[in-house]
Motif scaffolding. Structure first.
Motif, PDB file in Angstrom:
ATOM      1  N   SER A   9      11.350  61.536  49.017  1.00 37.17           N
ATOM      2  CA  SER A   9      12.263  61.082  48.761  1.00 37.17           C
ATOM      3  C   SER A   9      13.066  59.743  49.456  1.00 37.17           C
ATOM      4  N   TYR A  10      14.415  59.694  48.681  1.00 32.89           N
ATOM      5  CA  TYR A  10      14.478  57.981  48.902  1.00 32.89           C
ATOM      6  C   TYR A  10      14.556  57.763  49.901  1.00 32.89           C
ATOM      7  N   GLU A  11      15.013  58.762  51.034  1.00 31.82           N
ATOM      8  CA  GLU A  11      15.027  58.579  52.285  1.00 31.82           C
ATOM      9  C   GLU A  11      13.990  57.926  53.295  1.00 31.82           C
TER      10      GLU A  11
ATOM     11  N   GLY B 239      24.271  41.733  47.485  1.00 30.32           N
ATOM     12  CA  GLY B 239      23.151  42.895  48.322  1.00 30.32           C
ATOM     13  C   GLY B 239      22.367  42.742  48.535  1.00 30.32           C
ATOM     14  N   TYR B 240      21.336  42.371  47.941  1.00 30.47           N
ATOM     15  CA  TYR B 240      19.763  42.060  47.920  1.00 30.47           C
ATOM     16  C   TYR B 240      19.069  40.630  48.340  1.00 30.47           C
ATOM     17  N   GLY B 241      20.076  39.882  48.896  1.00 34.11           N
ATOM     18  CA  GLY B 241      20.027  38.867  50.318  1.00 34.11           C
ATOM     19  C   GLY B 241      19.997  39.252  51.505  1.00 34.11           C
TER      20      GLY B 241
ATOM     21  N   GLY C   2      16.923  50.682  42.272  1.00 36.77           N
ATOM     22  CA  GLY C   2      16.350  51.716  43.056  1.00 36.77           C
ATOM     23  C   GLY C   2      16.747  52.955  42.183  1.00 36.77           C
ATOM     24  N   THR C   3      18.220  53.588  42.714  1.00 37.70           N
ATOM     25  CA  THR C   3      18.396  54.578  42.084  1.00 37.70           C
ATOM     26  C   THR C   3      18.945  54.955  41.434  1.00 37.70           C
ATOM     27  N   SER C   4      19.039  54.148  40.459  1.00 39.14           N
ATOM     28  CA  SER C   4      20.526  54.084  38.474  1.00 39.14           C
ATOM     29  C   SER C   4      19.465  53.092  37.850  1.00 39.14           C
TER      30      SER C   4
HETATM   31  O1  NIG Z   1      23.915  52.855  44.603  1.00 38.25           O
HETATM   32  N1  NIG Z   1      23.518  53.216  48.126  1.00 38.25           N
HETATM   33  C1  NIG Z   1      23.529  52.204  47.702  1.00 38.25           C
HETATM   34  N2  NIG Z   1      23.160  51.141  46.898  1.00 38.25           N
HETATM   35  C2  NIG Z   1      22.219  51.785  45.618  1.00 38.25           C
HETATM   36  C3  NIG Z   1      20.923  51.609  46.067  1.00 38.25           C
HETATM   37  C4  NIG Z   1      20.319  50.507  45.956  1.00 38.25           C
HETATM   38  C5  NIG Z   1      19.256  50.240  45.424  1.00 38.25           C
HETATM   39  O2  NIG Z   1      18.421  51.584  45.727  1.00 38.25           O
HETATM   40  O3  NIG Z   1      18.153  48.995  45.446  1.00 38.25           O
HETATM   41  C6  NIG Z   1      23.521  52.450  44.629  1.00 38.25           C
HETATM   42  O4  NIG Z   1      22.746  53.954  44.787  1.00 38.25           O
END
Ligand code: NIG
Ligand code: FE
Length: 396
Positions: A88-90, A138-140, A315-317
């Motif tokens: 899972s993502y988590e 947010g990735y720094g 990652g998620t999108s």
């Molecule tokens: O919008 N939810 C947090 N941030 C992103 C996911 C970023 C990632 O997984 O790299 C989002 O889904």
């Protein structure tokens, strides 16, 4: 009427708030002077140097992608494969993968490489008529890397063919070096806010309020500090669980609360009273194979404006198409065509606090147009993977 050019013989979906539905004008034209719309309505005779005959095509406002994380290095294809195997993502996030793996790649990447990668992603969005894009840092997640990202976002503006809204996403994930010092991490990102505000490096802030990220109490500390610097707020809220992030965002009069799969009735009501836009992100829902849809019916009942965005991230999108985001919002969440189109125009502008300058075809707005080879607006939502854009118009 004085104009530099007109786009005539067109059908307009003005998306203007004082008109019903999409604000349709069947025999329409748009006139532009100095980069601004000076007229959008019924065709009129007008003396102007440049006439663009749209041959009956549809004009909408240039599309607005109001939630992206398109500035990053590396990819997460391996994580995608792990999720296909059942992780899972988590699980992945807790094992140090997920957002943190992108953080490691992004910290290591030189500015020119980040810039080139981001440009290619912007091109994909622009090719579908997108004229305004929000980009989050947010990735720094350390001082140098976050400032590097915000400066690269500023550098993306140099190409001068798309409007960019920069958002400082400080509390996105806890980096390993702060694993035993959450308060220290929050202090570090809060301390960056005065500089970010003073240099205009971001026009809003965002955070990730979630069990695997930051608690409502931690997010509140950051949003307080942002407010003290005059920065408006947005929030990743209630994506994987209900921590009442939507209501928290509303307490800070947030421009938007985003994701919202687990938002409850009280959250929707709080957003309505605060005028906070609900940003629906069907790409993340799809990618994570989520089951719980955002409470669209409650948003309608309470009169919460809904926007639709790609959430473009590795990652998620990994979704590079705002047209496809609309299709997913309609099919997965039953948004209507009108809601989808408002979601990528007028309501997306509101989610960025840019409602005065973009998002509709109205006099005074920037002349940002998308001209489409379609017979009816529903075609922009219903096809999967087809791009009917004829021409995109952007002005500074
Ligand atoms: O919008 N939810 C947090 N941030 C992103 C996911 C970023 C990632 O997984 O790299 C989002 O889904
Ligand atoms: Fe996001």
């Amino acid at each position: 009427m004085r104009a530099d050019r007109v786009f005539t013989n067109a059908r307009l979906a003005t998306m203007a708030p004082d008109m019903p539905g999409l604000g349709v004008v069947e025999r329409g034209m748009v006139a532009e002077a100095g980069g601004r719309i000076v007229y959008a309505g019924q065709r009129e005779a007008i003396d102007v140097a440049e006439i663009i005959d749209c041959e009956g095509r549809w004009i909408t406002p240039g599309l607005i992608d109001c939630h992206t994380h398109l500035l990053y290095a590396g990819d997460r294809a391996a994580e995608f494969e792990a999720r296909l195997e059942g992780a899972s993502y988590e699980d992945i996030a807790r094992a140090g993968g997920g957002i943190m793996s992108t953080v490691r790649a992004t910290r290591a990447a030189p500015k020119f490489a980040l810039l080139a990668a981001a440009r290619a992603r912007l091109e994909a969005l622009k090719s579908e008529g997108v004229t305004t894009v929000e980009i989050k840092s947010g990735y720094g997640l350390d001082e140098a890397a976050e400032l590097k990202l915000l400066r690269v976002i500023a550098g993306l503006r140099v190409s001068n063919d798309v409007d960019i809204a920069a958002t400082f996403l400080g509390p996105h994930a806890l980096p390993a070096e702060f694993a035993r010092d959450r308060a220290g991490f929050l202090r570090m990102i809060c301390n960056l806010l005065p500089l970010i505000a003073a240099e205009g490096l971001a026009e809003a802030v965002d955070g990730f309020c979630e069990g695997i990220a930051f608690s409502p109490e931690e997010i509140s500390i950051f949003l307080e500090a942002a407010r003290a610097c005059g920065l408006p707020v947005k929030l990743h809220a209630d994506q994987l669980s209900n921590l009442h992030g939507a209501a928290l965002a509303a307490r800070f009069s947030a421009l938007s609360a985003d994701h919202l799969e687990y938002t409850d009735e009280d959250g929707a009501a709080a957003m309505a009273s605060a005028g906070t836009v609900a940003v629906i992100l069907p790409g993340a829902f799809y990618t994570l194979r989520e089951r719980q849809a955002p409470p669209v019916e409650a948003f309608r009942r309470h009169g919460v404006k809904m926007a639709v965005a790609t959430d473009l991230n590795p990652g998620t999108s990994p979704l590079f198409s705002l047209l496809l985001a609309m299709n997913m919002a309609a099919t997965q969440f039953r948004l209507t065509v009108e809601e989808c189109l408002l979601g990528v125009t007028r309501h997306a502008a509101a989610a960025l606090g840019r409602g005065e300058t973009v998002g509709t075809l109205e006099p005074g707005k920037k002349c940002h147009l998308a001209i489409w080879d379609i017979e009816r607006p529903a075609e922009l939502v219903y096809r999967i993977g087809f791009n009917p854009l004829w021409r995109r118009v952007w002005s500074a």
